[in-house]
Design a protein around this motif. Structure first.
Motif, mmCIF file in Angstrom:
data_model
loop_
_atom_site.group_PDB
_atom_site.id
_atom_site.type_symbol
_atom_site.label_atom_id
_atom_site.label_comp_id
_atom_site.label_asym_id
_atom_site.label_seq_id
_atom_site.Cartn_x
_atom_site.Cartn_y
_atom_site.Cartn_z
ATOM 1 N N VAL A 329 0.836 -1.208 0.000
ATOM 2 C CA VAL A 329 0.000 0.000 0.000
ATOM 3 C C VAL A 329 0.864 1.248 0.000
ATOM 4 O O VAL A 329 0.583 2.225 -0.709
ATOM 5 C CB VAL A 329 -0.963 -0.020 1.203
ATOM 6 N N LYS A 330 1.951 1.258 0.778
ATOM 7 C CA LYS A 330 2.847 2.413 0.787
ATOM 8 C C LYS A 330 3.410 2.656 -0.604
ATOM 9 O O LYS A 330 3.445 3.800 -1.083
ATOM 10 C CB LYS A 330 3.984 2.194 1.786
ATOM 11 N N THR A 331 3.872 1.589 -1.256
ATOM 12 C CA THR A 331 4.441 1.730 -2.599
ATOM 13 C C THR A 331 3.414 2.315 -3.564
ATOM 14 O O THR A 331 3.745 3.177 -4.402
ATOM 15 C CB THR A 331 4.934 0.367 -3.110
ATOM 16 N N TYR A 332 2.170 1.885 -3.467
ATOM 17 C CA TYR A 332 1.118 2.410 -4.339
ATOM 18 C C TYR A 332 0.957 3.915 -4.126
ATOM 19 O O TYR A 332 0.889 4.695 -5.085
ATOM 20 C CB TYR A 332 -0.199 1.688 -4.056
ATOM 21 N N LEU A 333 0.891 4.343 -2.864
ATOM 22 C CA LEU A 333 0.683 5.757 -2.552
ATOM 23 C C LEU A 333 1.887 6.600 -2.982
ATOM 24 O O LEU A 333 1.724 7.717 -3.490
ATOM 25 C CB LEU A 333 0.412 5.944 -1.066
ATOM 26 N N VAL A 334 3.092 6.077 -2.794
ATOM 27 C CA VAL A 334 4.292 6.804 -3.229
ATOM 28 C C VAL A 334 4.273 6.980 -4.737
ATOM 29 O O VAL A 334 4.618 8.048 -5.265
ATOM 30 C CB VAL A 334 5.568 6.067 -2.767
ATOM 31 N N ASN A 335 3.865 5.943 -5.449
ATOM 32 C CA ASN A 335 3.773 6.048 -6.908
ATOM 33 C C ASN A 335 2.723 7.059 -7.358
ATOM 34 O O ASN A 335 2.758 7.535 -8.501
ATOM 35 C CB ASN A 335 3.453 4.680 -7.513
ATOM 36 N N LYS A 336 1.803 7.401 -6.447
ATOM 37 C CA LYS A 336 0.776 8.408 -6.743
ATOM 38 C C LYS A 336 1.196 9.810 -6.291
ATOM 39 O O LYS A 336 0.408 10.746 -6.349
ATOM 40 C CB LYS A 336 -0.542 8.025 -6.075
ATOM 41 N N GLY A 337 2.428 9.945 -5.815
ATOM 42 C CA GLY A 337 2.953 11.274 -5.500
ATOM 43 C C GLY A 337 3.080 11.607 -4.040
ATOM 44 O O GLY A 337 3.483 12.726 -3.690
ATOM 45 N N VAL A 338 2.783 10.687 -3.136
ATOM 46 C CA VAL A 338 2.927 10.947 -1.702
ATOM 47 C C VAL A 338 4.387 10.700 -1.305
ATOM 48 O O VAL A 338 4.959 9.664 -1.666
ATOM 49 C CB VAL A 338 1.988 10.044 -0.868
ATOM 50 N N GLN A 339 4.995 11.640 -0.558
ATOM 51 C CA GLN A 339 6.380 11.457 -0.144
ATOM 52 C C GLN A 339 6.491 10.265 0.802
ATOM 53 O O GLN A 339 5.727 10.135 1.748
ATOM 54 C CB GLN A 339 6.910 12.713 0.569
ATOM 55 N N LYS A 340 7.472 9.419 0.533
ATOM 56 C CA LYS A 340 7.613 8.189 1.323
ATOM 57 C C LYS A 340 7.900 8.487 2.792
ATOM 58 O O LYS A 340 7.561 7.680 3.670
ATOM 59 C CB LYS A 340 8.708 7.309 0.738
ATOM 60 N N GLU A 341 8.515 9.658 3.089
ATOM 61 C CA GLU A 341 8.834 9.993 4.475
ATOM 62 C C GLU A 341 7.588 10.205 5.320
ATOM 63 O O GLU A 341 7.647 10.179 6.551
ATOM 64 C CB GLU A 341 9.695 11.258 4.523
ATOM 65 N N ARG A 342 6.448 10.428 4.662
ATOM 66 C CA ARG A 342 5.202 10.681 5.401
ATOM 67 C C ARG A 342 4.450 9.395 5.718
ATOM 68 O O ARG A 342 3.394 9.447 6.357
ATOM 69 C CB ARG A 342 4.307 11.624 4.583
ATOM 70 N N LEU A 343 4.977 8.271 5.274
ATOM 71 C CA LEU A 343 4.295 6.990 5.444
ATOM 72 C C LEU A 343 5.190 6.042 6.234
ATOM 73 O O LEU A 343 6.277 5.664 5.777
ATOM 74 C CB LEU A 343 3.974 6.367 4.080
ATOM 75 N N SER A 344 4.771 5.685 7.425
ATOM 76 C CA SER A 344 5.507 4.695 8.213
ATOM 77 C C SER A 344 4.776 3.359 8.157
ATOM 78 O O SER A 344 3.575 3.300 7.841
ATOM 79 C CB SER A 344 5.650 5.156 9.666
ATOM 80 N N LEU A 345 5.473 2.277 8.458
ATOM 81 C CA LEU A 345 4.925 0.931 8.316
ATOM 82 C C LEU A 345 4.879 0.206 9.660
ATOM 83 O O LEU A 345 5.748 0.401 10.515
ATOM 84 C CB LEU A 345 5.769 0.106 7.343
ATOM 85 N N GLU A 346 3.869 -0.626 9.805
ATOM 86 C CA GLU A 346 3.767 -1.486 10.986
ATOM 87 C C GLU A 346 3.033 -2.760 10.576
ATOM 88 O O GLU A 346 2.018 -2.714 9.868
ATOM 89 C CB GLU A 346 2.994 -0.786 12.099
ATOM 90 N N GLY A 347 3.554 -3.918 10.982
ATOM 91 C CA GLY A 347 2.897 -5.186 10.696
ATOM 92 C C GLY A 347 2.454 -5.867 11.989
ATOM 93 O O GLY A 347 3.277 -6.082 12.880
ATOM 94 N N PHE A 348 1.177 -6.128 12.103
ATOM 95 C CA PHE A 348 0.638 -6.707 13.334
ATOM 96 C C PHE A 348 0.312 -8.193 13.217
ATOM 97 O O PHE A 348 -0.189 -8.797 14.165
ATOM 98 C CB PHE A 348 -0.616 -5.936 13.753
ATOM 99 N N GLY A 349 0.573 -8.788 12.042
ATOM 100 C CA GLY A 349 0.265 -10.206 11.892
ATOM 101 C C GLY A 349 -1.193 -10.487 12.175
ATOM 102 O O GLY A 349 -2.089 -9.796 11.688
ATOM 103 N N PHE A 350 -1.465 -11.528 13.002
ATOM 104 C CA PHE A 350 -2.864 -11.846 13.333
ATOM 105 C C PHE A 350 -3.255 -11.377 14.734
ATOM 106 O O PHE A 350 -4.225 -11.840 15.309
ATOM 107 C CB PHE A 350 -3.125 -13.358 13.195
ATOM 108 N N SER A 351 -2.482 -10.414 15.288
ATOM 109 C CA SER A 351 -2.695 -9.998 16.677
ATOM 110 C C SER A 351 -3.890 -9.070 16.867
ATOM 111 O O SER A 351 -4.330 -8.855 17.999
ATOM 112 C CB SER A 351 -1.432 -9.334 17.220
ATOM 113 N N LYS A 352 -4.410 -8.473 15.784
ATOM 114 C CA LYS A 352 -5.521 -7.528 15.925
ATOM 115 C C LYS A 352 -6.651 -7.868 14.954
ATOM 116 O O LYS A 352 -6.944 -7.098 14.022
ATOM 117 C CB LYS A 352 -5.042 -6.084 15.701
ATOM 118 N N PRO A 353 -7.332 -8.978 15.160
ATOM 119 C CA PRO A 353 -8.432 -9.339 14.247
ATOM 120 C C PRO A 353 -9.633 -8.424 14.452
ATOM 121 O O PRO A 353 -9.867 -7.907 15.545
ATOM 122 C CB PRO A 353 -8.747 -10.776 14.658
#
Length: 374
Positions: A329-353
């Motif tokens: 999703v971050k890559t998609y938004l960056v390709n649409k012109g959003v600066q990558k520095e404004r997008l941070s990532l977090e992966g929660f796996g299956f911990s938050k259903p």
């Protein structure tokens, strides 16, 4: 006879007074009238952090130019700068060199500053420089500026030198230029020279040009032009001011942005991923395009992209898979012109259903990406 002599003496005295008065009036009238051009603090900010006005009050300034004393022209320029310049939190200083022994026995004096600029305070100190005299020790004034008023300040600094450019006795311009260069070397690109030539001396004009070139970021002005309303307004604007930037558009409240839930989160429903996949489905493109447009409209907005999975598989595997989905999703938004520095990532796996992992439908809802405003 005695009465006639008295009448003759009286007539001659009145004539002398009239002539002197007329000359005085003529001298005052030769300086163009001044109409203030206001610069509002609502429209401008200071383009400099500090400024120093270096005023030539040496004996050569007592000589006439265009029916006025050069000293009167120079002090009037300082006065008009002071009346035109708005108080914008910048630091200011006024230094003179030369001047009559009745003013000071020193060949350069710091009369005002370095302190937060105030129109009234500088104007009152200017009145103290009331009579020219002494030698043209411009190099001494520049050296003293570097050691005194400029030693305690930081940021962009304008040095305004108002002078006829006359040398000090046998000392020619190289000593002045050497001192100007030393001051420039000391403060670097933050310091700019703005010489103002009073009079039409050719050597003085060359000296003022050379000083401006040493500064690299300033320019030379002529006193004749600065004594006009338009010339003074242009000088103050060019040297001291910059248009006030438009206030940043505040990011709207979460409820004001389409697609955000009450918690300020975009839940991209059509980004529900296939099992064990991190490829965005085409059905999500339109919604992600909308998010990209919102982020471009509000450049201060920061977003955390969170990836989630269902419960099938190990924790380690699903943690990594959730990060891959967030990255997609971050890559998609960056390709649409959003600066990558404004997008941070977090992966929660299956911990938050958000739904039960006991059904196929619930597991599909859990394979999702959420975007949280920070």
């Amino acid at each position: 006879m005695k009465s006639f002599k008295i009448q003759l003496f009286t007539a001659l005295a009145l004539a002398i007074v009239f002539v002197l008065s007329g000359c005085s009036q003529k001298e005052v009238q030769t300086l163009p009238a001044f109409t203030l051009t206001p610069f509002s603090a609502d429209e401008y900010v200071s383009s400099v952090d500090n400024f120093v006005i270096v005023l030539d009050a040496s004996s050569s300034m007592d000589k006439p130019y265009m029916e006025n004393k050069k000293f009167d022209m120079a002090t009037q320029i300082v006065s008009r700068i002071n009346r035109t310049l708005p108080e914008l939190g910048q630091n200011g200083a006024l230094r003179s060199f030369g001047h009559s022994p009745a003013i000071s026995d020193k060949n350069t004096v710091l009369f005002y500053g370095m302190e937060q600029y105030a129109t009234y305070a500088l104007g009152e100190k200017l009145k103290m420089i009331s009579e020219p005299g002494g030698t043209s020790a411009l190099h001494t004034a520049l050296t003293a500026s570097g050691q005194e008023e400029l030693a305690s300040v930081y940021g962009k600094t304008a040095v305004i030198i108002i002078s006829d450019g006359q040398p000090e006795f046998s000392l020619e311009s190289p000593i002045t230029l050497k001192t100007a260069q030393a001051l420039k070397d000391q403060y670097g690109p933050e310091l700019c020279y703005y010489p103002v030539l009073v009079g039409d001396d050719e050597k003085g004009a060359v000296l003022m040009d050379d000083i401006a070139r040493i500064g690299e970021c300033g320019f030379v002005s002529n006193a004749d032009n600065l004594l006009t309303n338009a010339g003074m307004a242009g000088f103050v604007e060019d040297v001291f001011l910059a248009p006030k930037p438009a206030p940043p558009v505040a990011a709207p409240a979460p409820t004001e942005i389409k697609g955000l839930n009450e918690q300020g989160v975009w839940v991209v429903e059509d980004t529900h991923f296939d099992f064990d996949e991190s490829i965005i489905k085409p059905a999500a493109f339109e919604y992600l395009d909308h998010i990209a447009e919102i982020m471009q409209a509000y450049p201060d907005m920061q977003v955390q992209v969170q990836g989630h999975t269902d419960s099938i598989g190990t924790k380690a595997y699903n943690d990594a898979l959730s990060m891959r989905r967030a990255q997609a999703v971050k890559t998609y938004l960056v390709n649409k012109g959003v600066q990558k520095e404004r997008l941070s990532l977090e992966g929660f796996g299956f911990s938050k259903p958000v739904a039960s992992n006991n059904t196929a439908e619930g597991r599909a809802l859990n394979r999702r990406v959420e975007l949280h405003r920070k």
